[in-house]
Design a protein around this motif. Sequence first.
Motif, PDB file in Angstrom:
ATOM      1  N   PRO A  60       0.815  -1.227   0.000  1.00 55.95           N
ATOM      2  CA  PRO A  60       0.000   0.000   0.000  1.00 55.95           C
ATOM      3  C   PRO A  60       0.843   1.269   0.000  1.00 55.95           C
ATOM      4  O   PRO A  60       0.462   2.268  -0.597  1.00 55.95           O
ATOM      5  CB  PRO A  60      -0.809  -0.121   1.306  1.00 55.95           C
ATOM      6  N   GLU A  61       2.004   1.235   0.689  1.00 55.76           N
ATOM      7  CA  GLU A  61       2.881   2.406   0.717  1.00 55.76           C
ATOM      8  C   GLU A  61       3.811   2.446  -0.485  1.00 55.76           C
ATOM      9  O   GLU A  61       4.633   3.358  -0.613  1.00 55.76           O
ATOM     10  CB  GLU A  61       3.704   2.448   2.005  1.00 55.76           C
ATOM     11  N   GLY A  62       3.690   1.424  -1.380  1.00 53.09           N
ATOM     12  CA  GLY A  62       4.486   1.363  -2.591  1.00 53.09           C
ATOM     13  C   GLY A  62       3.668   1.708  -3.817  1.00 53.09           C
ATOM     14  O   GLY A  62       2.852   2.638  -3.799  1.00 53.09           O
ATOM     15  N   LEU A  63       3.837   0.932  -4.886  1.00 55.24           N
ATOM     16  CA  LEU A  63       3.152   1.216  -6.145  1.00 55.24           C
ATOM     17  C   LEU A  63       1.785   0.550  -6.257  1.00 55.24           C
ATOM     18  O   LEU A  63       1.047   0.808  -7.212  1.00 55.24           O
ATOM     19  CB  LEU A  63       4.039   0.779  -7.319  1.00 55.24           C
ATOM     20  N   GLN A  64       1.466  -0.377  -5.327  1.00 57.58           N
ATOM     21  CA  GLN A  64       0.152  -1.037  -5.268  1.00 57.58           C
ATOM     22  C   GLN A  64      -0.176  -1.796  -6.560  1.00 57.58           C
ATOM     23  O   GLN A  64      -1.315  -1.775  -7.025  1.00 57.58           O
ATOM     24  CB  GLN A  64      -0.946  -0.015  -4.952  1.00 57.58           C
ATOM     25  N   LEU A  65       0.813  -2.432  -7.129  1.00 60.08           N
ATOM     26  CA  LEU A  65       0.600  -3.208  -8.349  1.00 60.08           C
ATOM     27  C   LEU A  65       0.081  -4.602  -8.008  1.00 60.08           C
ATOM     28  O   LEU A  65       0.254  -5.087  -6.887  1.00 60.08           O
ATOM     29  CB  LEU A  65       1.907  -3.323  -9.142  1.00 60.08           C
ATOM     30  N   SER A  66      -0.516  -5.271  -8.941  1.00 57.22           N
ATOM     31  CA  SER A  66      -1.046  -6.616  -8.713  1.00 57.22           C
ATOM     32  C   SER A  66       0.085  -7.628  -8.631  1.00 57.22           C
ATOM     33  O   SER A  66       1.208  -7.379  -9.094  1.00 57.22           O
ATOM     34  CB  SER A  66      -1.996  -7.005  -9.851  1.00 57.22           C
ATOM     35  N   THR A  67      -0.225  -8.797  -8.052  1.00 56.67           N
ATOM     36  CA  THR A  67       0.779  -9.856  -7.950  1.00 56.67           C
ATOM     37  C   THR A  67       1.211 -10.351  -9.328  1.00 56.67           C
ATOM     38  O   THR A  67       2.337 -10.825  -9.499  1.00 56.67           O
ATOM     39  CB  THR A  67       0.237 -11.046  -7.133  1.00 56.67           C
ATOM     40  N   ALA A  68       0.322 -10.236 -10.312  1.00 55.65           N
ATOM     41  CA  ALA A  68       0.650 -10.662 -11.676  1.00 55.65           C
ATOM     42  C   ALA A  68       1.813  -9.852 -12.244  1.00 55.65           C
ATOM     43  O   ALA A  68       2.552 -10.316 -13.118  1.00 55.65           O
ATOM     44  CB  ALA A  68      -0.571 -10.523 -12.579  1.00 55.65           C
ATOM     45  N   ILE A  69       1.986  -8.624 -11.730  1.00 54.29           N
ATOM     46  CA  ILE A  69       3.083  -7.769 -12.180  1.00 54.29           C
ATOM     47  C   ILE A  69       4.251  -7.826 -11.192  1.00 54.29           C
ATOM     48  O   ILE A  69       5.407  -7.990 -11.577  1.00 54.29           O
ATOM     49  CB  ILE A  69       2.616  -6.310 -12.340  1.00 54.29           C
ATOM     50  N   SER A  70       3.938  -7.692  -9.882  1.00 53.48           N
ATOM     51  CA  SER A  70       4.999  -7.587  -8.873  1.00 53.48           C
ATOM     52  C   SER A  70       5.833  -8.860  -8.751  1.00 53.48           C
ATOM     53  O   SER A  70       7.053  -8.784  -8.549  1.00 53.48           O
ATOM     54  CB  SER A  70       4.390  -7.236  -7.513  1.00 53.48           C
ATOM     55  N   TYR A  71       5.201 -10.030  -8.868  1.00 51.94           N
ATOM     56  CA  TYR A  71       5.954 -11.275  -8.731  1.00 51.94           C
ATOM     57  C   TYR A  71       7.017 -11.437  -9.822  1.00 51.94           C
ATOM     58  O   TYR A  71       8.207 -11.622  -9.514  1.00 51.94           O
ATOM     59  CB  TYR A  71       5.006 -12.475  -8.737  1.00 51.94           C
ATOM     60  N   PRO A  72       6.643 -11.391 -11.106  1.00 52.25           N
ATOM     61  CA  PRO A  72       7.675 -11.563 -12.135  1.00 52.25           C
ATOM     62  C   PRO A  72       8.714 -10.452 -12.140  1.00 52.25           C
ATOM     63  O   PRO A  72       9.901 -10.705 -12.382  1.00 52.25           O
ATOM     64  CB  PRO A  72       6.872 -11.582 -13.447  1.00 52.25           C
ATOM     65  N   VAL A  73       8.300  -9.208 -11.869  1.00 47.50           N
ATOM     66  CA  VAL A  73       9.262  -8.102 -11.843  1.00 47.50           C
ATOM     67  C   VAL A  73      10.254  -8.292 -10.699  1.00 47.50           C
ATOM     68  O   VAL A  73      11.458  -8.030 -10.842  1.00 47.50           O
ATOM     69  CB  VAL A  73       8.546  -6.741 -11.718  1.00 47.50           C
ATOM     70  N   GLY A  74       9.762  -8.766  -9.542  1.00 53.36           N
ATOM     71  CA  GLY A  74      10.644  -9.033  -8.413  1.00 53.36           C
ATOM     72  C   GLY A  74      11.685 -10.091  -8.738  1.00 53.36           C
ATOM     73  O   GLY A  74      12.865  -9.968  -8.382  1.00 53.36           O
ATOM     74  N   ILE A  75      11.262 -11.133  -9.436  1.00 53.06           N
ATOM     75  CA  ILE A  75      12.187 -12.198  -9.842  1.00 53.06           C
ATOM     76  C   ILE A  75      13.202 -11.667 -10.855  1.00 53.06           C
ATOM     77  O   ILE A  75      14.405 -11.967 -10.764  1.00 53.06           O
ATOM     78  CB  ILE A  75      11.403 -13.391 -10.427  1.00 53.06           C
ATOM     79  N   VAL A  76      12.728 -10.865 -11.810  1.00 59.36           N
ATOM     80  CA  VAL A  76      13.630 -10.278 -12.806  1.00 59.36           C
ATOM     81  C   VAL A  76      14.665  -9.395 -12.127  1.00 59.36           C
ATOM     82  O   VAL A  76      15.857  -9.407 -12.489  1.00 59.36           O
ATOM     83  CB  VAL A  76      12.829  -9.470 -13.856  1.00 59.36           C
ATOM     84  N   PHE A  77      14.227  -8.611 -11.138  1.00 61.96           N
ATOM     85  CA  PHE A  77      15.162  -7.743 -10.411  1.00 61.96           C
ATOM     86  C   PHE A  77      16.245  -8.573  -9.722  1.00 61.96           C
ATOM     87  O   PHE A  77      17.432  -8.204  -9.749  1.00 61.96           O
ATOM     88  CB  PHE A  77      14.411  -6.907  -9.375  1.00 61.96           C
ATOM     89  N   ALA A  78      15.860  -9.676  -9.101  1.00 66.21           N
ATOM     90  CA  ALA A  78      16.839 -10.546  -8.446  1.00 66.21           C
ATOM     91  C   ALA A  78      17.832 -11.106  -9.461  1.00 66.21           C
ATOM     92  O   ALA A  78      19.041 -11.183  -9.192  1.00 66.21           O
ATOM     93  CB  ALA A  78      16.128 -11.681  -7.714  1.00 66.21           C
ATOM     94  N   VAL A  79      17.329 -11.488 -10.636  1.00 64.49           N
ATOM     95  CA  VAL A  79      18.197 -12.013 -11.699  1.00 64.49           C
ATOM     96  C   VAL A  79      19.175 -10.935 -12.167  1.00 64.49           C
ATOM     97  O   VAL A  79      20.364 -11.209 -12.397  1.00 64.49           O
ATOM     98  CB  VAL A  79      17.358 -12.541 -12.888  1.00 64.49           C
ATOM     99  N   VAL A  80      18.696  -9.710 -12.310  1.00 64.97           N
ATOM    100  CA  VAL A  80      19.560  -8.596 -12.713  1.00 64.97           C
ATOM    101  C   VAL A  80      20.675  -8.388 -11.691  1.00 64.97           C
ATOM    102  O   VAL A  80      21.841  -8.167 -12.047  1.00 64.97           O
ATOM    103  CB  VAL A  80      18.733  -7.301 -12.878  1.00 64.97           C
ATOM    104  N   CYS A  81      20.329  -8.471 -10.407  1.00 64.06           N
ATOM    105  CA  CYS A  81      21.341  -8.334  -9.349  1.00 64.06           C
ATOM    106  C   CYS A  81      22.400  -9.424  -9.466  1.00 64.06           C
ATOM    107  O   CYS A  81      23.599  -9.170  -9.292  1.00 64.06           O
ATOM    108  CB  CYS A  81      20.671  -8.399  -7.975  1.00 64.06           C
ATOM    109  N   VAL A  82      21.972 -10.644  -9.770  1.00 63.71           N
ATOM    110  CA  VAL A  82      22.903 -11.761  -9.939  1.00 63.71           C
ATOM    111  C   VAL A  82      23.835 -11.505 -11.127  1.00 63.71           C
ATOM    112  O   VAL A  82      25.049 -11.725 -11.039  1.00 63.71           O
ATOM    113  CB  VAL A  82      22.134 -13.085 -10.137  1.00 63.71           C
TER     114      VAL A  82
END
Length: 495
Positions: free
Chosen positions: A461-483
């Motif tokens: 709620p204090e963030g972008l309030q995006l759906s899990t359909a967007i936040s889940y894959p983007v979160g995984i992509v971000f982790a991959v980018v960090c790697v």
Amino acid sequence: MVTFLVALCALIGGYFVYGKIVDNVFGPTDAKTPALVHNDGVDYIPLPTWKVFLIQLLNIAGLGPIFGALGGAIWGPSVYLWIVFGTIFAGAVHDYLSGMISLREDGKSISEVVGHHMGGTMLMIMRVFSVVLLVLVGTVFATGPAGLLSKLISETVGPGGFIAGFLASPIIIAAKELTPYVLVVVFLYYFLATLLPVDKLIARFYPLFGACLIIMALGIMGGMLFGVGGHHMPEMTLANLHPLGAEKMPIWPLMFITVACGAISGFHSTQSPIMARCLKDERLGRPVFYGAMVSEGIIALIWATAGITFYESTGELAEAMKAGGPGTVVYDICMGFMGNGAGYVLALLGVIACPITSGDTAFRSARLTLADWFGVNQDQSAKRLMFAVPLLAVGGILSQMDFNIIWRYFSWTNQTLAMIVLWTGAVYLYRTKKGSGAWKIPFVPATFMSAVSCTYILQAPEGLQLSTAISYPVGIVFAVVCVVLYYKATLGSNS
């Protein structure tokens, strides 16, 4: 009861087994520590090991392992898994590496350590990030205990309190009326703890606070194990028991951020350098840094279990948290398991001591971070005042804001900092232990926390309030980018 005891044994076993592995991989030496090389009588002071451990524990064990664990308990017994595995493989590794790397680098604050290994841009980000987080920590760890202490005074002096019975003439005091005055006293203590040498105030009072903390933990745990009040400890289930449902309140990533300090906390990395300046031997790093985090994990486990045990359902716990706040829940649990007496007061004081002994060193650490940033020696009180006064003034202003809002931003900032420090540890171990594979120890939790932090801020709620359909894959992509970035910065340089 079986689940709790197994989780407790796992935490203790994790210290002796995995903690030893981490320590052996890092490789403590006989080199003189910063406390012996730079003894200045203010921040660099050799202290007895038991004091260093106790100060480290009280520095990091703020409201997080209590309020955060109670918040995480709303999802049900599955929170045990995050507390246990998060503590052993992420939180304790994070605390150990942040403390030991600082120890090797003259006790520098964590922002300077990160900048040294991650570059100038990250140095500036970390300096700002660290100071903001520390002021937020100092603020939430002032308002929380002020409210609890006000409630304690009101209940013990008011009708029905044991002091009222002794006086035979109770003074009816409302907790809300007391809170502003108690908050002033808390900030006055923080000012002194921020300004004075570490052995003049912090090292003197922490043994007393530690006794309260230990009595609190043992009292609550004993009350649960012996079934005081007819409550029964629940057994493990992986089901999401949050009353709002799995779709609205998914375990991933919300529970991992909510529990915060009870499993891993970036705030701890700002505290470890304080004690890195007081250790007399590198071999003491494991019991002090890794051991203190395991101890905090045990505290979090006790409080998460207490929340699930004391209330009939997670729905009832959630309702109590919403109606009276976590402070009221803590009060009710202490009353239920400890009774209205001296033991109860000591237990509640232990809960109050936890945040106070983190809040004072949060502002102290902020002072040291600014001092390292601007290269200002802190041996003179006038130079310490230059940083202490504005820091505490900002904290005092923020204390007038809604506690829940500050806590939410603190939680995310906290876990994001933990992610950065774990990546720094992975870089450090790769460069200093080439060919050993030591970098994998922080690499795995760093990748995990990258996904958690990114997914949360996209979804919350204090963030972008995006759906899990967007936040889940983007979160995984971000982790991959960090790697990938890590690979290019270290492993890829050899190819």
